[in-house]
Enzyme design. Structure first.
Site, PDB file in Angstrom:
ATOM      1  N   TYR A   1       0.839  -1.192   0.000  1.00  0.00           N
ATOM      2  CA  TYR A   1       0.000   0.000   0.000  1.00  0.00           C
ATOM      3  C   TYR A   1       0.874   1.242   0.000  1.00  0.00           C
ATOM      4  CZ  TYR A   1      -3.990  -2.994   1.145  1.00  0.00           C
ATOM      5  OH  TYR A   1      -4.976  -3.965   1.124  1.00  0.00           O
TER       6      TYR A   1
ATOM      7  N   GLY B   1     -13.926   0.844   4.730  1.00  0.00           N
ATOM      8  CA  GLY B   1     -12.920   1.899   4.719  1.00  0.00           C
ATOM      9  C   GLY B   1     -13.485   3.172   4.160  1.00  0.00           C
TER      10      GLY B   1
END
Length: 475
Positions: free
Chosen positions: A170, A427
């Site tokens: 990420y 999220g």
């Protein structure tokens, strides 16, 4: 000895005062009580009830203690006898937890976010996670400011979420660095949250594949970026056909033996690959995987609904689901009653969010533009499939409006209705987006059997296991 022989535990320090064979020390020390006086207490036809008489004698030392304190001093019932301890005894593999444990999580939830989060073991392990976890794919993307990302993580923690999904890929490791700095500033208790990171099957030359060297170096690098002594779960993202499964299993066993990792799992593995890994673990006496992370939403159901429950029942591998809509990978808006999702190149989306490919910073666009995602398929072309897809989206939008929620909330609630699911990742790029997804917990009770039946009619994609055909019949 009689108690031990019957399976009980001998507790000399705390005798059972409810037993009629027990006599307090006051009976022997008080000369005013003769043998005949004591025997009258046990006569069946006596005026006073024997239990009442014994309890009155036992309460003599506690005359100055009120009833509340007295209740605390006396032995309590077994936890299984209390209905309060049965509130979480639902779903797949739930354990009966003590009331104090439940309050430890609930006390962290803020009054502004009224949630009904439940906690269950991840797979058949003892690691209890919240039914909603925070997926940091978008939260720590380059287009989201650091202050906003910190606010999203803090809001999730305050709402009761104790599971955080990260990865070495990420934003090229920036997500783990930022999350580690946040944990250091917040100084939260280590046992109040669980961290999961991933080892990717990368396309880079030196990091390609799942060799023992790559797995060990990836885990050590994640620990350094997170500034943690260990991570709770390490996920092996995608299987490597060129690497022996024994090497992967032994590498994860080494990391667990070193104390760097507590558990490990898989992502985007087929049931055959998961079974092969489990078989190797049993053969070489290594820790088995506990979870498979899979994409699961209204338009992607086959693997999660048909095969992963079988994996859980047979070898104890649980299911963790993620959806591009619930993670905030899709910007949702309405156009004449039809949900419209921004569409960009999948390769550009992956490269911008994960940092796998070097790109010019100006080409990434604004944070709002980065949230596009080629979800399902691009149905903008003409044809029967496109019209059918638009019709489904229109009906889903109408149903969500009737239930008083958004499509993302409907998607989260629909996912949580799957009893075989252990954790669903949500999220967002902002606190409001995250809180909107968490508020989907209030939509779950609205999904009655009638509403679920209407959803099945709209989707018309319930997965069905293919008919088994023997090799003899196939010939």
């Amino acid at each position: 000895m009689l108690s031990s022989a019957m399976g009980g535990s001998v507790r000399l320090s705390q005798p059972d005062i409810r037993n009629l064979m027990y006599s307090p020390a006051d009976f022997h020390d008080d000369p005013s009580l003769s043998h005949s006086d004591i025997s009258k207490l046990f006569v069946p036809g006596s005026k006073d009830d024997p239990r009442h008489a014994l309890m009155s004698l036992c309460k003599a030392p506690f005359q100055n203690i009120n009833e509340e304190e007295m209740r605390d001093e006396l032995p309590c019932r077994a936890p299984i006898a209390s209905l309060d301890c049965m509130e979480e005894f639902q779903g797949c593999g739930d354990h009966v937890s003590s009331k104090s444990e439940s309050h430890a999580f609930v006390s962290r939830q803020t009054s502004a976010v009224t949630t009904a989060l439940k906690y269950k073991p991840l797979g058949k392990s003892g690691l209890r996670v919240s039914q909603l976890g925070l997926g940091a794919w978008i939260t720590f993307s380059p287009g989201v400011p650091e202050e906003t990302a910190d606010g999203v993580v803090t809001a999730a923690y305050d709402a009761g979420i104790n599971f955080f999904d990260l990865s070495e890929a990420y934003s090229s490791g920036r997500a783990e660095v930022q999350f580690g700095n946040l944990l250091k500033r917040k100084n939260w208790r280590r046992n109040s949250y669980h961290v999961m990171t991933k080892v990717y099957w990368n396309a880079k030359g030196d990091e390609r594949g799942l060799s023992r060297k790559h797995i060990v170096e990836s885990v050590k690098g994640s620990l350094e970026r997170l500034q943690l002594e260990y991570v709770d779960v390490v996920i092996i993202h995608r299987a490597d056909d060129m690497c022996p499964m024994e090497e992967v299993v032994r590498a994860m066993s080494f990391c667990i033996d070193q104390g760097w990792v507590m558990y490990w799992g898989t992502a985007r593995w087929s049931p055959v690959e998961i079974m092969e890994a489990w078989t190797n673990c049993r053969q070489f006496n290594c820790p088995t995987p506990i979870v498979e992370q899979s994409e699961y939403h209204m338009f992607c159901r086959g693997k999660t609904e048909l095969y992963l429950p079988e994996m859980f029942n047979k070898i104890g591998v649980g299911t963790m689901a993620w959806s591009p809509l619930t993670l905030g990978l899709i910007s949702e808006k309405m156009d004449n009653g039809v949900p419209v999702f921004t569409r960009q190149s999948f390769k550009k989306k992956i490269s911008t969010t994960l940092g796998w490919i070097e790109e010019d910073s100006h080409a990434s666009g604004s944070a709002k533009e980065q949230h596009g995602y080629t979800w399902l398929k691009d149905k903008s072309s003409s044809g029967d499939d496109a019209r059918r897809h638009q019709s489904r989206l229109r009906e889903l939008g109408s149903l969500a409006e009737r239930l008083g929620c958004t499509i993302s909330q409907l998607s989260v609630a629909w996912t949580l209705k799957n009893e075989n699911l252990h954790c669903a990742l949500v999220g967002g790029a902002s606190v409001n987006q995250l809180l909107e997804n968490i508020a989907a917990l209030q939509v779950v009770p609205k999904l009655t059997s009638e509403v679920l039946g209407e959803l099945e009619r709209i989707l018309d994609n319930k997965p069905v296991r293919p008919v088994r055909v023997s090799t003899l019949a196939a010939r």
